[in-house]
Design an enzyme around this catalytic site. Sequence first.
Site, PDB file in Angstrom:
ATOM      1  N   ASP A 206     -13.819 107.450   9.336  1.00  0.00           N
ATOM      2  CA  ASP A 206     -12.951 106.469   8.669  1.00  0.00           C
ATOM      3  C   ASP A 206     -11.701 107.067   8.037  1.00  0.00           C
ATOM      4  OD1 ASP A 206     -14.401 103.835   8.963  1.00  0.00           O
ATOM      5  OD2 ASP A 206     -15.987 105.083   8.165  1.00  0.00           O
TER       6      ASP A 206
ATOM      7  N   TYR B 204     -16.883  97.504   6.295  1.00  0.00           N
ATOM      8  CA  TYR B 204     -17.434  98.234   5.144  1.00  0.00           C
ATOM      9  C   TYR B 204     -16.395  98.452   4.051  1.00  0.00           C
ATOM     10  CZ  TYR B 204     -22.129 100.265   5.630  1.00  0.00           C
ATOM     11  OH  TYR B 204     -23.475 100.489   5.639  1.00  0.00           O
TER      12      TYR B 204
HETATM   13 CU   LIG Z   1     -24.530 102.091   5.736  1.00  0.00          CU
END
Ligand SMILES: [Cu+2]
Length: 638
Positions: free
Chosen positions: A297, A381
């Site tokens: 990420d 996320y």
């Molecule tokens: Cu996770």
Amino acid sequence: MMPPMRVCHPLEPLDADEIRAASAILRTAGHLRDRVRVIGLTLHEPTRDDLRRLAAGQALDRAVFAVLLDTSSGETDEVVVSLTEGRVASARRLRDVQPPIVYGELRPAEEAAREDPDWQAAMRRRGITDFSLCMLDLWPAGNFGTDKPGQRLSRALTWVRAHPGDNGYAHPVEGVVTVIDLNAMTVVAVEDYRLVPVPMESGNYTQDAVGPLRADVVPLEIHQPSGPGFRVEGHEVRWQKWRFRIGFSYREGLILHTISYLDGARERPVLHRAALSDMVVPYGDPRPAYFHRNAFDAGEYGVGISANSLTLGCDCLGEIRYFDAVVADVAGEPETIANAVCLHEEDAGVLWKHTDWRLGHGEVRRARRLVVSFIATVGNYEYGFYWSFHQDGSLELTVKMTGIISNGAVDGATVPPWGELVAPGVYAPIHQHFFNVRLDPTIDGPGNSVYEVDTVADPPGPENPHANAFRTRPRLLDRESVAQRTVDARAARFWRIANPSSLNRLGRSVSYRLVPGENVLPFAAPEASVSRRAGFMTRHLWVTRYDPAERYAAGEYPNQHPGGAGLPAYAAADRPLEDTEVVVWYTFGAHHVVRTEDWPVMPAVSLGFMLKPDGFFDRSPALDVPPSPHAEAGPHCH
Ligand SMILES: [Cu+2]
């Protein structure tokens, strides 16, 4: 007349004017032209040597490090632009790298897929006809040896909203991988592996969607009637005895520079720099549409460019000072993320206490911590990064993971063994999150050594007749080949970063201790693509010799990289490490066997580590913290 030169510290982050100026210079020099995308413009940071020159009175060049992608040739340019001299200082062309996927590529790629007939056919097969409700997330392509070299690709996954404003992640479109060429912005292939009905139960979590809210949450307000206890000048922060600078980049997000602690009259350096260097999330499902889920990420997207604008009273509570972050868009124009970084003080419970029951007297001090944080949203996320400065000289990083778990759809009751069911038809594969933080220690100066400290039991015998003995066993990590270590619960292992030429009053070298928190090792086999590409995750602690060019745990360009870059490559030089400028890289992992309670939006999970002074001070540095003002009057505080 020339306008007066803005006087600023060389570690101040770039502002909007500087980004505009850098882009103008790049345009004039022919680097920024049609079909060239700006991936990132960041401060070309002064090195440790540069800062020494600055301290000696020398002026430093203000420069920008530009990463530019030529979408027609697929080549990447790294250009250093001197703002001081108004010219390109250096440039080099890279042919075999893929720089991170940037924000400006997300929408055009999604639109390209939405208009692709094969993708539309795959949706129709699943009864989806309103394509405007579909969300395509640009997952990185990874490197499985199957792609044409040089193609800039994404393996996108699709979810579908039931209506505009719906949480689309509750409705995964199973089995479809859309391979998109991000230079041409065209669909290369639509791979359709399995037909599974789209789960349609709502996963909405807004206040009107969840029904009656609990009615017994009473107001809790944090007031600091005389204002916050910190002082901010530009991006320099002073709080009690701590002093540091805040930096920011599109890739790493928050950066802390030149952290020091005022000990009496001595300003003592602790860290030259600290930031997330990369992270990776390997998933455990081997099937197509799952095995490629290995997002880096930071290195493949940038957690800085994904930073949220924070909201007072929600993300942070109390007397807040926000810092905006300025990044560059694909055209090289400045883009301001308002309130990207939050700075505030928190009550932190009891700092220390002792009650002398014979005297009927107790002393207690409440702890306060200074927290610097930001929150990044990367697809489904959220990652919150919180650096805390404590009154006992400790530094702490906490990562909070929240948001929506990555998922897929299953038909019927048979759940694949690599994950869990979280809602009817919604399946969440097992995965891990590995973070690597790069710490440039300067414990009382540049010459530092790192020791691994294990605790061992003495063998029973004449010297240990009751078999109770145990002791610590420190070991110098004297070379890079040796300084690749893992956490060991059986040895209660920690690491000491020491300065051999600075001794405390008891004659021992001053040090900071790196105390691991929750941690785990990867389960992907060594031959897995992700194990080669994220070599950093196979060890928790790496120590390397300081080299300003060695910046990231998975290398400079992990996107689509075949592997071997970053820490394994840096450490291959096997440089000696004793009493020198070292870099400490700490990897910590979260193991995520998904729970039904993680659905539909996951309550935050925290993990991290601490840096604690270990013989750095001559005794507790927290003695001079005054009693809390409520203490005198209160009947329970003697
Ligand atoms: Cu996770």
